[in-house]
Design a protein around this motif. Structure first.
Motif, PDB file in Angstrom:
ATOM      1  N   ARG A  30     106.535  -4.803  55.102  1.00 15.00           N
ATOM      2  CA  ARG A  30     105.446  -5.725  55.226  1.00 15.00           C
ATOM      3  C   ARG A  30     105.362  -6.868  54.051  1.00 15.00           C
ATOM      4  NH1 ARG A  30     102.387  -8.936  54.723  1.00 15.00           N
ATOM      5  NH2 ARG A  30     100.324  -9.170  55.156  1.00 15.00           N
ATOM      6  N   SER A  31     105.762  -6.148  52.770  1.00 15.62           N
ATOM      7  CA  SER A  31     105.761  -7.274  51.533  1.00 15.62           C
ATOM      8  C   SER A  31     106.463  -6.278  50.449  1.00 15.62           C
ATOM      9  CB  SER A  31     104.566  -7.316  50.920  1.00 15.62           C
ATOM     10  OG  SER A  31     103.668  -6.282  50.601  1.00 15.62           O
ATOM     11  N   ARG A  50      94.342  -3.996  57.113  1.00 18.04           N
ATOM     12  CA  ARG A  50      95.333  -3.252  57.771  1.00 18.04           C
ATOM     13  C   ARG A  50      95.232  -3.751  59.373  1.00 18.04           C
ATOM     14  NH1 ARG A  50      96.249   2.343  56.421  1.00 18.04           N
ATOM     15  NH2 ARG A  50      96.035   2.587  54.297  1.00 18.04           N
ATOM     16  N   GLU A  51      93.960  -4.082  59.831  1.00 21.70           N
ATOM     17  CA  GLU A  51      94.001  -4.332  61.166  1.00 21.70           C
ATOM     18  C   GLU A  51      94.728  -5.720  61.248  1.00 21.70           C
ATOM     19  OE1 GLU A  51      89.695  -4.666  61.952  1.00 21.70           O
ATOM     20  OE2 GLU A  51      89.490  -2.571  61.870  1.00 21.70           O
ATOM     21  N   ARG A  52      94.399  -6.719  60.447  1.00 18.40           N
ATOM     22  CA  ARG A  52      95.016  -7.838  60.941  1.00 18.40           C
ATOM     23  C   ARG A  52      96.534  -8.211  60.638  1.00 18.40           C
ATOM     24  NH1 ARG A  52      89.974 -11.319  58.253  1.00 18.40           N
ATOM     25  NH2 ARG A  52      88.403 -10.709  60.052  1.00 18.40           N
ATOM     26  N   SER A  53      96.807  -7.562  59.535  1.00 20.83           N
ATOM     27  CA  SER A  53      98.296  -7.139  58.721  1.00 20.83           C
ATOM     28  C   SER A  53      99.185  -6.756  59.999  1.00 20.83           C
ATOM     29  CB  SER A  53      98.454  -6.562  57.683  1.00 20.83           C
ATOM     30  OG  SER A  53      99.916  -6.354  57.372  1.00 20.83           O
ATOM     31  N   LEU A  54      98.683  -5.568  60.363  1.00 19.19           N
ATOM     32  CA  LEU A  54      99.561  -4.905  61.578  1.00 19.19           C
ATOM     33  C   LEU A  54      99.486  -5.695  62.908  1.00 19.19           C
ATOM     34  CD1 LEU A  54     100.674  -2.277  62.767  1.00 19.19           C
ATOM     35  CD2 LEU A  54      98.626  -1.491  63.378  1.00 19.19           C
ATOM     36  N   ASP A  72     105.287  -2.588  50.551  1.00 16.24           N
ATOM     37  CA  ASP A  72     104.445  -2.156  51.793  1.00 16.24           C
ATOM     38  C   ASP A  72     105.341  -2.145  53.029  1.00 16.24           C
ATOM     39  OD1 ASP A  72     101.871  -1.711  50.526  1.00 16.24           O
ATOM     40  OD2 ASP A  72     101.839  -4.110  50.485  1.00 16.24           O
ATOM     41  N   VAL A  73     105.026  -0.771  53.825  1.00 14.76           N
ATOM     42  CA  VAL A  73     105.824  -0.631  54.874  1.00 14.76           C
ATOM     43  C   VAL A  73     105.056   0.054  56.113  1.00 14.76           C
ATOM     44  CG1 VAL A  73     107.879   1.028  55.786  1.00 14.76           C
ATOM     45  CG2 VAL A  73     107.739   0.278  53.450  1.00 14.76           C
ATOM     46  N   GLY A  77     113.617  -7.833  52.878  1.00 12.65           N
ATOM     47  CA  GLY A  77     112.274  -8.202  52.398  1.00 12.65           C
ATOM     48  C   GLY A  77     111.422  -8.327  53.583  1.00 12.65           C
ATOM     49  N   ARG A  78     110.387  -9.099  53.402  1.00 11.86           N
ATOM     50  CA  ARG A  78     109.265  -9.340  54.238  1.00 11.86           C
ATOM     51  C   ARG A  78     109.860  -9.275  55.797  1.00 11.86           C
ATOM     52  NH1 ARG A  78     105.561 -13.293  56.022  1.00 11.86           N
ATOM     53  NH2 ARG A  78     103.658 -12.501  56.334  1.00 11.86           N
ATOM     54  N   GLY A  79     109.362  -8.568  56.454  1.00 11.90           N
ATOM     55  CA  GLY A  79     109.549  -9.043  58.018  1.00 11.90           C
ATOM     56  C   GLY A  79     111.066  -8.344  58.589  1.00 11.90           C
TER      57      GLY A  79
END
Length: 591
Positions: free
Chosen positions: A316-317, A241-245, A370-371, A337-339
Motif C-alpha cells: 500500500r505504501s 481503511r475503507e477508501r484505501s482498500l 503498509d500491506v 514499492g506502492r502498488g
C-alpha cells in the motif's frame, strides 16, 4: 534620516519567522482569494461536527484548536461542476463539507476535461538573462513589514511564491458524470485525508455537485487535531481503511475482472497489516553502518522463503526488500514499492499445475510498509478460475529453485552488489536520483555552475556522495516516493507540486526550523543563513541570531529545458533516474 538608520529593519534585523506567520487562507490570491478566518468564522466551524465533539482542553496553549482552524484552514466556496481535486495530483490538505455536496468520480475522467494546470516556467528571455542578472549576494532575501506585521519574501526560490487557485469546471457536467459510477458526499463528510496524511497522489477526481462551502485544512493542522482527538482519529482511520482498500483493489490487475459482488467478498477478507516504524529515517541513520546480517534484524519479516504461500501481499505504501538465500546468508533480489505484489506467482503456479511450492523469496519491510494481505483461499476462489495459463508460462519451474533465476539478474541485469547498495542506502526511494558515472565524469563542475546560474548563483546540490563501483549518488534531492522530510514540517513549506510531484520548498512559509534537513536520510537539504541586498546576514530581532532558510534541489521546475545539471554535462556522465523504472536504469548502467 539618522533615526531611520537606527531602525532594526534598516540594520538587517527582523523578527524570526514563526509557524503561523502566513495563514493558510492567505496563500490564495487574486479573484479566488479566501475570506479571512475571523473569530466569527472559526466559532461557526467549532459548532459543527466533528469539531463540536472535540475537547479544546486537550490542546496546548501554543497550538490551540481555534488557532489551528484560524491559521491551518481556509473556507473555499465552489460553484456546481467546479473541480476540487484531480486524480493523480499530489495533495497536502483534506476537506470537510460545510454546506452543499461534492461528487467523487470513481471512473477516470478524460484528461482534456480536467484543466490540469501547466507549471509556470520562465520565458526563453528570462532563462537566458538570468546568466547575467543573478544577484552577487548569496542567498539574497528581501524583507518588508506591513501593517499586519506579516513578512513577505521578495526573492522566491525553489517554488512558486504562493498558491494560485484557478477556477476549472468539468465541461458538460451531466454527460461527464455517471451517477452510477460516482459517490455523493454531503454536509459533514470528510475527504482527501488519505492523500494528505500519506503524501500520496489523489485517488479520484472530486467535483462540486452543487454550490458548496468546503473547509480545507492542510495536513499539519489535520495531524495536530488527529493526535489530540481520539474520536476524529478513529473516524479518519476507518475512512483510510475503507477508501484505501477499495481504490487499491480496483487498480490491481488481478482483480480487474471481478464484478462488484466478488470484489466485495475480496475486500471483506482482506487484512490490513503494517510493519516497521513510520519515521523510518531515524532508525535508518542508526543501522546504515552495520553489517548486512545485523541490519536484517531491523527489517521486519513479512513473508519467509520456504514457507507455505498463505496469501498475496499488496504494498500500500513504503518499501519492502525481496531477498533469497545465498551461501550462508541472503542477497537482495529486488524491491517492491506502492502498488506491487508479492506471493501471487507461487499461488498461481500451485493452482494451475496442482503442485505445492513454497515462497521462493523472503519479503522484509524497509523502514515502514503498509500491506494489504489477501488469503490464498480467496485468490483461489475469485482470481485463479479466470487466469489464463499462458499468462504465467514464463514463470519457469518454481519447484526447482536452482533453475529459477532472480528477476533482476535475468531481465534488468543490475549486478547483485549494485542492487544491494541501492537498497541498503534506500536510494530506491528516489524518483529523480542523481547518479554520476565516475568513469565519464572529468570533474569539470559544469553541472554545479549550471545549477548555480539557474538558482540566483546558489548551487542546490553537492557533487559528492556515496560511491559503488564507478557510480556515485550525488548529494542532490532524490524527490522521494516517500518524502519523510515532509512529516515534521510545521508550516507545510516543504511539499509536492501537484503537476509533477517534485518535492519543493516555499521560501515564504519556511521558518528555518531545520526539521526537514534533520529528517532527510540522505543529507540532501541544507539550512543556510540568508542575506539582504547589502550582503548582510539577516538577524533575529529577539536573539540576534542569523535567520535561516531550508534549501535544496528543486529539479529546475521553472526551467524550460528541465534539470540544468543534466543539460550542462558535456560527457553524458549523469542521469536523473526514477528508481521505479529498473529497465531504463539497467540500460544506463550497462551502456
Amino acid at each position: 534620516m539618522a533615526e531611520a538608520a537606527t531602525e532594526p529593519a534598516a540594520l538587517g534585523i527582523v523578527q524570526k519567522p514563526q509557524r503561523w506567520d502566513v495563514p493558510f487562507w492567505q496563500e490564495i490570491t487574486g479573484k479566488r482569494a479566501c475570506k479571512p478566518m475571523t473569530e466569527k468564522v472559526v466559532a461557526d466551524i467549532l459548532e459543527r461536527e466533528p469539531f463540536s465533539t472535540i475537547d479544546p482542553k486537550r490542546f496546548p496553549k501554543s497550538i490551540p484548536l481555534s488557532g489551528i482552524l484560524t491559521n491551518d484552514a481556509r473556507v473555499r466556496r465552489l460553484a456546481k461542476g467546479e473541480i476540487v481535486v484531480r486524480q493523480g495530483d499530489y495533495g497536502y490538505s483534506a476537506f470537510f463539507v460545510l454546506r452543499g455536496s461534492v461528487r467523487v468520480l470513481l471512473e477516470k475522467v478524460d484528461e482534456s476535461l480536467l484543466g490540469r494546470r501547466v507549471p509556470r516556467r520562465k520565458s526563453w528571455w528570462s532563462a537566458v538573462s538570468q546568466l547575467w542578472n543573478n544577484p552577487v549576494t548569496p542567498e539574497l532575501r528581501q524583507y518588508r513589514d506591513d501593517d499586519s506585521q506579516s513578512r513577505k519574501t521578495g526573492v522566491a526560490q525553489n517554488t512558486e511564491a504562493i498558491d494560485s487557485v484557478s477556477t476549472v469546471f468539468l465541461q458538460d457536467v451531466p454527460n461527464v458524470i455517471n451517477t452510477e459510477q460516482s459517490l455523493l458526499l454531503n454536509e459533514g463528510d470528510l475527504f482527501g485525508e488519505i492523500a494528505a496524511l500519506t503524501r500520496t497522489p489523489r485517488t479520484a477526481t472530486i467535483v462540486a455537485d452543487s454550490r458548496c462551502d468546503l473547509l480545507e485544512i492542510r495536513w499539519q493542522g489535520l495531524r495536530d487535531i488527529r493526535q489530540r482527538s481520539p474520536e476524529l482519529k478513529q473516524h479518519i482511520d476507518r475512512l483510510y481503511r475503507e477508501r484505501s482498500l477499495s481504490s487499491h483493489l480496483v487498480a490491481t490487475p488481478m482483480f480487474a475482472h471481478l464484478d462488484e459482488t466478488d470484489l466485495k467478498h475480496v475486500a471483506e477478507a482482506t487484512e490490513f497489516q503494517a510493519y516497521g516504524n513510520y519515521g523510518w529515517n531515524v532508525s535508518y541513520k542508526k543501522v546504515q553502518d552495520m553489517e548486512p546480517a545485523e541490519r536484517l534484524q531491523y527489517e521486519p519479516l513479512v513473508a519467509q522463503e520456504g514457507h507455505y504461500p498463505n496469501g498475496v501481499y499488496l504494498i500500500r505504501s513504503g518499501f519492502a526488500r525481496v531477498s533469497e538465500r545465498y551461501n550462508h546468508g541472503e542477497r537482495t533480489v529486488s524491491y517492491l514499492g506502492r502498488g506491487q505484489v508479492f506471493g501471487f506467482e507461487e499461488i498461481a503456479y500451485n493452482g494451475l499445475y496442482s503442485k505445492s511450492v513454497p515462497f521462493q523469496k523472503t519479503l522484509r519491510g524497509l523502514g515502514h510498509v503498509d500491506v494489504l494481505f489477501i488469503p490464498t483461499t480467496v485468490i483461489e476462489k475469485y482470481v485463479l478460475p479466470h487466469l489464463d495459463p499462458a499468462s504465467i508460462a514464463d514463470m519457469g519451474d518454481l519447484d526447482k529453485p536452482d533453475q529459477h533465476r532472480s528477476e533482476i539478474a535475468e531481465r534488468e541485469q543490475i549486478s547483485p552488489s549494485l542492487m544491494e547498495f541501492l537498497v541498503e542506502r534506500r536510494i530506491i526511494n528516489g524518483t529523480a536520483t542523481m547518479i554520476i558515472d565516475m568513469d565519464r565524469c572529468t570533474r569539470c563542475d559544469d553541472c554545479v555552475r549550471a545549477c548555480a546560474a539557474t538558482h540566483q548563483n546558489n548551487p542546490r546540490f553537492i557533487r559528492h556522495g556515496p560511491i559503488h563501483e564507478r557510480f556515485m549518488i550525488a548529494n542532490a534531492c532524490l524527490h522521494c516516493q516517500d518524502p519523510v522530510c515532509m512529516i515534521g514540517c510545521p508550516t507545510g513549506a516543504i511539499h509536492r507540486t501537484s503537476a509533477g510531484g517534485q518535492v519543493v520548498i516555499n521560501d515564504q512559509t519556511c521558518i528555518g526550523c531545520a526539521t526537514c534537513a534533520n529528517a532527510c536520510p540522505y543529507d540532501n537539504i541544507q539550512v543556510v543563513p540568508v542575506r539582504d541586498g547589502r550582503g548582510r546576514v539577516i538577524r533575529d530581532l529577539v536573539k540576534n541570531r542569523p535567520i535561516e532558510k531550508a534549501t535544496k534541489c528543486d529539479l529546475c521546475v521553472d526551467q524550460l529545458t528541465g534539470p540544468a545539471c543534466i543539460n550542462a554535462c558535456p560527457h553524458d556522465a549523469m542521469i536523473r533516474a526514477d528508481m521505479r523504472n529498473l529497465e531504463l536504469l539497467s540500460d544506463w548502467f550497462t551502456r
